[in-house]
Design a protein around this motif. Structure first.
Motif, PDB file in Angstrom:
ATOM      1  N   SER A  66       0.834  -1.211   0.000  1.00  0.00           N
ATOM      2  CA  SER A  66       0.000   0.000   0.000  1.00  0.00           C
ATOM      3  C   SER A  66       0.865   1.257   0.000  1.00  0.00           C
ATOM      4  N   LYS A  67       2.041   1.195   0.623  1.00  0.00           N
ATOM      5  CA  LYS A  67       2.942   2.353   0.626  1.00  0.00           C
ATOM      6  C   LYS A  67       3.560   2.584  -0.746  1.00  0.00           C
ATOM      7  N   THR A  68       3.660   1.534  -1.537  1.00  0.00           N
ATOM      8  CA  THR A  68       4.176   1.691  -2.894  1.00  0.00           C
ATOM      9  C   THR A  68       3.256   2.615  -3.683  1.00  0.00           C
ATOM     10  N   LYS A  69       1.967   2.414  -3.513  1.00  0.00           N
ATOM     11  CA  LYS A  69       0.967   3.216  -4.220  1.00  0.00           C
ATOM     12  C   LYS A  69       1.088   4.698  -3.866  1.00  0.00           C
ATOM     13  N   GLU A  70       1.423   4.996  -2.607  1.00  0.00           N
ATOM     14  CA  GLU A  70       1.578   6.385  -2.178  1.00  0.00           C
ATOM     15  C   GLU A  70       2.751   7.063  -2.883  1.00  0.00           C
ATOM     16  N   GLY A  71       3.767   6.286  -3.244  1.00  0.00           N
ATOM     17  CA  GLY A  71       4.937   6.843  -3.913  1.00  0.00           C
ATOM     18  C   GLY A  71       4.854   6.794  -5.423  1.00  0.00           C
ATOM     19  N   SER A  72       4.165   5.745  -5.936  1.00  0.00           N
ATOM     20  CA  SER A  72       4.078   5.589  -7.387  1.00  0.00           C
ATOM     21  C   SER A  72       2.902   4.700  -7.763  1.00  0.00           C
ATOM     22  N   GLU A  73       1.895   5.310  -8.339  1.00  0.00           N
ATOM     23  CA  GLU A  73       0.735   4.553  -8.831  1.00  0.00           C
ATOM     24  C   GLU A  73       1.179   3.578  -9.928  1.00  0.00           C
ATOM     25  N   THR A  74       2.077   4.031 -10.796  1.00  0.00           N
ATOM     26  CA  THR A  74       2.556   3.194 -11.906  1.00  0.00           C
ATOM     27  C   THR A  74       3.262   1.950 -11.386  1.00  0.00           C
ATOM     28  N   LEU A  75       4.181   2.137 -10.437  1.00  0.00           N
ATOM     29  CA  LEU A  75       4.920   0.988  -9.911  1.00  0.00           C
ATOM     30  C   LEU A  75       4.016   0.085  -9.074  1.00  0.00           C
ATOM     31  N   TYR A  76       3.002   0.654  -8.448  1.00  0.00           N
ATOM     32  CA  TYR A  76       2.044  -0.173  -7.707  1.00  0.00           C
ATOM     33  C   TYR A  76       1.339  -1.147  -8.654  1.00  0.00           C
ATOM     34  N   LYS A  77       0.995  -0.662  -9.853  1.00  0.00           N
ATOM     35  CA  LYS A  77       0.340  -1.539 -10.844  1.00  0.00           C
ATOM     36  C   LYS A  77       1.249  -2.699 -11.231  1.00  0.00           C
ATOM     37  N   VAL A  78       2.547  -2.423 -11.323  1.00  0.00           N
ATOM     38  CA  VAL A  78       3.518  -3.477 -11.634  1.00  0.00           C
ATOM     39  C   VAL A  78       3.569  -4.488 -10.480  1.00  0.00           C
ATOM     40  N   THR A  79       3.598  -3.990  -9.245  1.00  0.00           N
ATOM     41  CA  THR A  79       3.639  -4.908  -8.098  1.00  0.00           C
ATOM     42  C   THR A  79       2.366  -5.750  -8.045  1.00  0.00           C
ATOM     43  N   GLU A  80       1.249  -5.132  -8.383  1.00  0.00           N
ATOM     44  CA  GLU A  80      -0.019  -5.866  -8.372  1.00  0.00           C
ATOM     45  C   GLU A  80       0.012  -7.022  -9.371  1.00  0.00           C
ATOM     46  N   GLN A  81       0.595  -6.789 -10.532  1.00  0.00           N
ATOM     47  CA  GLN A  81       0.727  -7.869 -11.527  1.00  0.00           C
ATOM     48  C   GLN A  81       1.585  -9.011 -10.984  1.00  0.00           C
ATOM     49  N   MET A  82       2.704  -8.662 -10.341  1.00  0.00           N
ATOM     50  CA  MET A  82       3.594  -9.682  -9.783  1.00  0.00           C
ATOM     51  C   MET A  82       2.895 -10.459  -8.663  1.00  0.00           C
ATOM     52  N   ILE A  83       2.166  -9.743  -7.824  1.00  0.00           N
ATOM     53  CA  ILE A  83       1.452 -10.395  -6.726  1.00  0.00           C
ATOM     54  C   ILE A  83       0.420 -11.368  -7.282  1.00  0.00           C
ATOM     55  N   GLN A  84      -0.352 -10.907  -8.252  1.00  0.00           N
ATOM     56  CA  GLN A  84      -1.387 -11.764  -8.837  1.00  0.00           C
ATOM     57  C   GLN A  84      -0.777 -13.019  -9.483  1.00  0.00           C
ATOM     58  N   GLU A  85       0.340 -12.860 -10.173  1.00  0.00           N
ATOM     59  CA  GLU A  85       1.020 -14.015 -10.773  1.00  0.00           C
ATOM     60  C   GLU A  85       1.404 -15.025  -9.705  1.00  0.00           C
ATOM     61  N   ASN A  86       1.907 -14.519  -8.571  1.00  0.00           N
ATOM     62  CA  ASN A  86       2.354 -15.410  -7.503  1.00  0.00           C
ATOM     63  C   ASN A  86       1.194 -16.034  -6.737  1.00  0.00           C
ATOM     64  N   ILE A  87       0.078 -15.345  -6.679  1.00  0.00           N
ATOM     65  CA  ILE A  87      -1.128 -15.943  -6.090  1.00  0.00           C
ATOM     66  C   ILE A  87      -1.588 -17.098  -6.975  1.00  0.00           C
ATOM     67  N   GLN A  88      -1.613 -16.860  -8.279  1.00  0.00           N
ATOM     68  CA  GLN A  88      -2.053 -17.893  -9.219  1.00  0.00           C
ATOM     69  C   GLN A  88      -1.136 -19.109  -9.194  1.00  0.00           C
ATOM     70  N   LYS A  89       0.187 -18.888  -9.013  1.00  0.00           N
ATOM     71  CA  LYS A  89       1.134 -19.998  -8.956  1.00  0.00           C
ATOM     72  C   LYS A  89       1.110 -20.705  -7.595  1.00  0.00           C
ATOM     73  N   GLY A  90       0.475 -20.062  -6.602  1.00  0.00           N
ATOM     74  CA  GLY A  90       0.448 -20.650  -5.264  1.00  0.00           C
ATOM     75  C   GLY A  90       1.609 -20.238  -4.386  1.00  0.00           C
ATOM     76  N   SER A  91       2.427 -19.324  -4.853  1.00  0.00           N
ATOM     77  CA  SER A  91       3.566 -18.848  -4.047  1.00  0.00           C
ATOM     78  C   SER A  91       3.100 -17.965  -2.899  1.00  0.00           C
ATOM     79  N   ILE A  92       2.005 -17.235  -3.116  1.00  0.00           N
ATOM     80  CA  ILE A  92       1.403 -16.409  -2.082  1.00  0.00           C
ATOM     81  C   ILE A  92       0.042 -17.022  -1.757  1.00  0.00           C
ATOM     82  N   LYS A  93      -0.193 -17.254  -0.470  1.00  0.00           N
ATOM     83  CA  LYS A  93      -1.466 -17.854  -0.051  1.00  0.00           C
ATOM     84  C   LYS A  93      -2.601 -16.846  -0.206  1.00  0.00           C
ATOM     85  N   LYS A  94      -3.771 -17.327  -0.659  1.00  0.00           N
ATOM     86  CA  LYS A  94      -4.939 -16.444  -0.828  1.00  0.00           C
ATOM     87  C   LYS A  94      -5.464 -15.958   0.512  1.00  0.00           C
TER      88      LYS A  94
END
Length: 195
Positions: free
Chosen positions: A167-195
């Motif tokens: 959430s702090k990433t978004k405060e500094g950069s909306e653009t980079l937050y979108k990139v982190t969101e993509q990475m997070i979603q990929e890792n959720i789908q792979k099971g690396s991050i628990k839902k």
């Protein structure tokens, strides 16, 4: 040697110990654990390269110095893992004591300057501090993503924990937050991050 220079050199030698503070994050490509000095260096370079994505124009020198000094306190306080709720409870007190001890090695004007920059980073209210925090969040996420989320897997990190930190990433950069969101979603789908 004059006293001022001696203090500065003593501090320079003391902060070399930051290279011995190892983090939970591993280097890219399944490497060893990174140390605090590598993390700070990587953040500072990233801040310079990615400054165009800050939500607002920043004094990049100020951001880079924040990136470089923000974990020096861990020489005394130790590293607190981002998702370790128990150690988070005492983190501020440990880091405040370490800040006073370490920065007191410097001449008074430099002590005051670096403490002010450290405090600005910790408070996270200025544009520079917000962008530095975005780097502090993006850098380990980028490394972990490169390792197929191995650190998240080993610590059984949940999506809500990762999103909470980002959430702090978004405060500094909306653009980079979108990139982190993509990475997070990929890792959720792979099971690396628990839902």
């Amino acid at each position: 040697m004059e006293e001022r220079l001696k203090k500065q050199l003593d501090f320079a030698l003391e902060i070399d110990k930051e290279k011995n503070i190892f983090r939970q994050t591993h280097l890219s490509g399944h490497g060893r654990n990174e140390n605090d000095a590598e993390h700070a260096w990587h953040m500072a370079i990233m801040a310079y390269l990615l400054r165009e994505y800050s939500n607002e124009a920043v004094d990049i020198t100020r951001v880079m110095i924040m990136c470089l000094i923000h974990d020096i306190v861990e020489i005394e306080a130790g590293d607190t893992y981002a998702y370790d709720t128990e150690h988070k409870k005492t983190q501020k007190a440990r880091e405040d004591a370490a800040k006073e001890k370490l920065y007191s090695m410097l001449p008074e004007d430099q002590k005051a300057e670096l403490i002010a920059l450290f405090d600005e980073f910790e408070e996270g209210l200025t544009v520079e501090a917000k962008f530095a925090h975005a780097m502090d969040n993006l850098q380990p996420l980028l490394l972990n993503h490169s390792n197929n989320g191995a650190d998240w897997v080993s610590h059984q990190v949940t999506a809500s924990q990762v999103y909470g930190r980002q959430s702090k990433t978004k405060e500094g950069s909306e653009t980079l937050y979108k990139v982190t969101e993509q990475m997070i979603q990929e890792n959720i789908q792979k099971g690396s991050i628990k839902k």
